[in-house]
Design a protein around this motif. Structure first.
Motif, PDB file in Angstrom:
ATOM      1  N   GLU A  47       2.001   6.775  -0.097  1.00 32.41           N
ATOM      2  CA  GLU A  47       2.165   5.321  -0.150  1.00 32.41           C
ATOM      3  C   GLU A  47       3.149   4.842   0.905  1.00 32.41           C
ATOM      4  O   GLU A  47       2.966   3.782   1.509  1.00 32.41           O
ATOM      5  N   ASP A  48       4.193   5.618   1.155  1.00 31.21           N
ATOM      6  CA  ASP A  48       5.175   5.225   2.172  1.00 31.21           C
ATOM      7  C   ASP A  48       4.547   5.206   3.565  1.00 31.21           C
ATOM      8  O   ASP A  48       4.813   4.290   4.357  1.00 31.21           O
ATOM      9  N   SER A  49       3.735   6.202   3.872  1.00 32.24           N
ATOM     10  CA  SER A  49       3.113   6.237   5.195  1.00 32.24           C
ATOM     11  C   SER A  49       2.099   5.105   5.360  1.00 32.24           C
ATOM     12  O   SER A  49       1.945   4.563   6.455  1.00 32.24           O
ATOM     13  N   LEU A  50       1.425   4.737   4.283  1.00 28.56           N
ATOM     14  CA  LEU A  50       0.476   3.625   4.367  1.00 28.56           C
ATOM     15  C   LEU A  50       1.186   2.281   4.510  1.00 28.56           C
ATOM     16  O   LEU A  50       0.586   1.312   4.984  1.00 28.56           O
ATOM     17  N   SER A  51       2.444   2.210   4.082  1.00 33.12           N
ATOM     18  CA  SER A  51       3.193   0.948   4.139  1.00 33.12           C
ATOM     19  C   SER A  51       3.833   0.703   5.490  1.00 33.12           C
ATOM     20  O   SER A  51       4.390  -0.382   5.707  1.00 33.12           O
TER      21      SER A  51
END
Length: 321
Positions: A47-51
């Motif tokens: 989720e962090d990389s997608l954000s």
């Protein structure tokens, strides 16, 4: 897993069934991530990389597969809207989506996938999702446009300041400011979603491999054109919201000026009578007015006249219009 009778990844051993075209991962566990990575030879993003907001993290072509991400709008239990990242991993046939909150457009497309023949592979599903996101963004902009038009009529036709009671007028202005703020926030979220859709649609159309068919490229180009037209509408809507904000703030300044004008009139009118009363209230033994027969009524007349004359002067200057 769509176009496959089982939703359990644990029942799949060596390879993915050939009829699978879409794997939708909703807040996936570590075991589910590892299973998909093993079956498709891909890397499931966190989720962090997608954000991450930089384009190099949202638009990636790696070993013939597209890794894309875009924000989407989610609703919490109270109905408040927030942005949430959505990841798309596109291969020659299978689409993998990674999301962390329920999204209605994904659920609606899942209901169509077994009956819609146009959803032949993962790229078709990906394009259909982008089209649904654009349609949803268009609906949001239309609703914001109608809300802004109604607020504009209320602001510029005197609805905010029509009341003779300042308290009621102030409450209406506060409500108008709150409504403008909510509209601006919704518009910002819609802008972020549409910008993300435009980026990934253009990237998939330009750098996709041979499995991106001409028909898919045409649909992706159509998505980009739709987003451009909506961006123009969003710009005009943003300018209108800014105009309404400036207008409401201007009315608030006018109302404050009216209040200061009233306070100025009251203070100026009260000064001359206060001076006269202060003079005649001094306890000196030798005061000529004390021996006047008509001193008391003359004092009253002087005090009243000293208050009325400033009122007449303010009225002549147009302060009471």
């Amino acid at each position: 897993m769509f176009r496959h009778p089982s939703d359990s990844l644990s029942q799949i051993d060596a390879e993915l069934p050939p009829d699978t075209i879409w794997i939708d991962l909703l807040h996936p566990s570590d075991d589910e991530k590892r299973s998909v990575e093993r079956l498709l030879k891909i890397k499931i993003p966190t989720e962090d990389s997608l954000s991450e907001i930089e384009a190099s993290s949202r638009l990636i072509l790696d070993h013939g597969k597209l890794y894309l991400s875009s924000p989407a709008v989610r609703l919490d239990e109270q109905g408040d809207a927030y942005l949430t990242p959505v990841g798309f991993i596109i291969g020659s046939r299978v689409l993998v989506t990674v999301r962390f909150w329920p999204l209605p457009i994904f659920d609606d497309l899942a209901k169509r996938i077994d009956t819609d023949d146009s959803l032949a592979d993962g790229m078709c599903v990906f394009t259909a999702l982008l089209e649904a996101m654009v349609d949803r963004g268009a609906d949001v902009l239309e609703h914001l446009g109608a809300t802004t038009d109604a607020l504009s009529r209320d602001v510029f036709k005197g609805g905010l300041v029509r009341s003779t009671r300042p308290v009621r007028s102030s409450r209406r202005m506060r409500e108008a400011l709150q409504q403008i703020g909510v509209s601006a926030e919704k518009l910002a979220r819609a802008r972020d979603v549409l910008l993300g859709v435009q980026r990934i649609a253009s990237f998939a159309s330009e750098v996709g491999n041979d499995w991106v068919t001409p028909a898919a490229k045409k649909r992706l180009d159509s998505v980009s054109k739709d987003v451009l037209s909506l961006s123009d509408y969003e710009t005009r809507l943003s300018d209108k919201i800014q105009l309404l904000l400036d207008a409401v703030l201007g009315f608030i300044n006018i109302q404050q000026n009216e209040l200061f004008k009233i306070l100025t009139i009251v203070s100026v009118v009260g000064v001359p009578p206060t001076i006269l009363v202060g003079i005649w209230g001094m306890n000196f033994k030798e005061m000529p007015e004390l021996s006047w027969t008509w001193g008391y009524p003359l004092a009253w007349l002087a005090v009243i006249a000293s208050g009325v004359l400033p009122l007449l002067w303010f009225k002549r200057r147009g302060w009471f219009d």
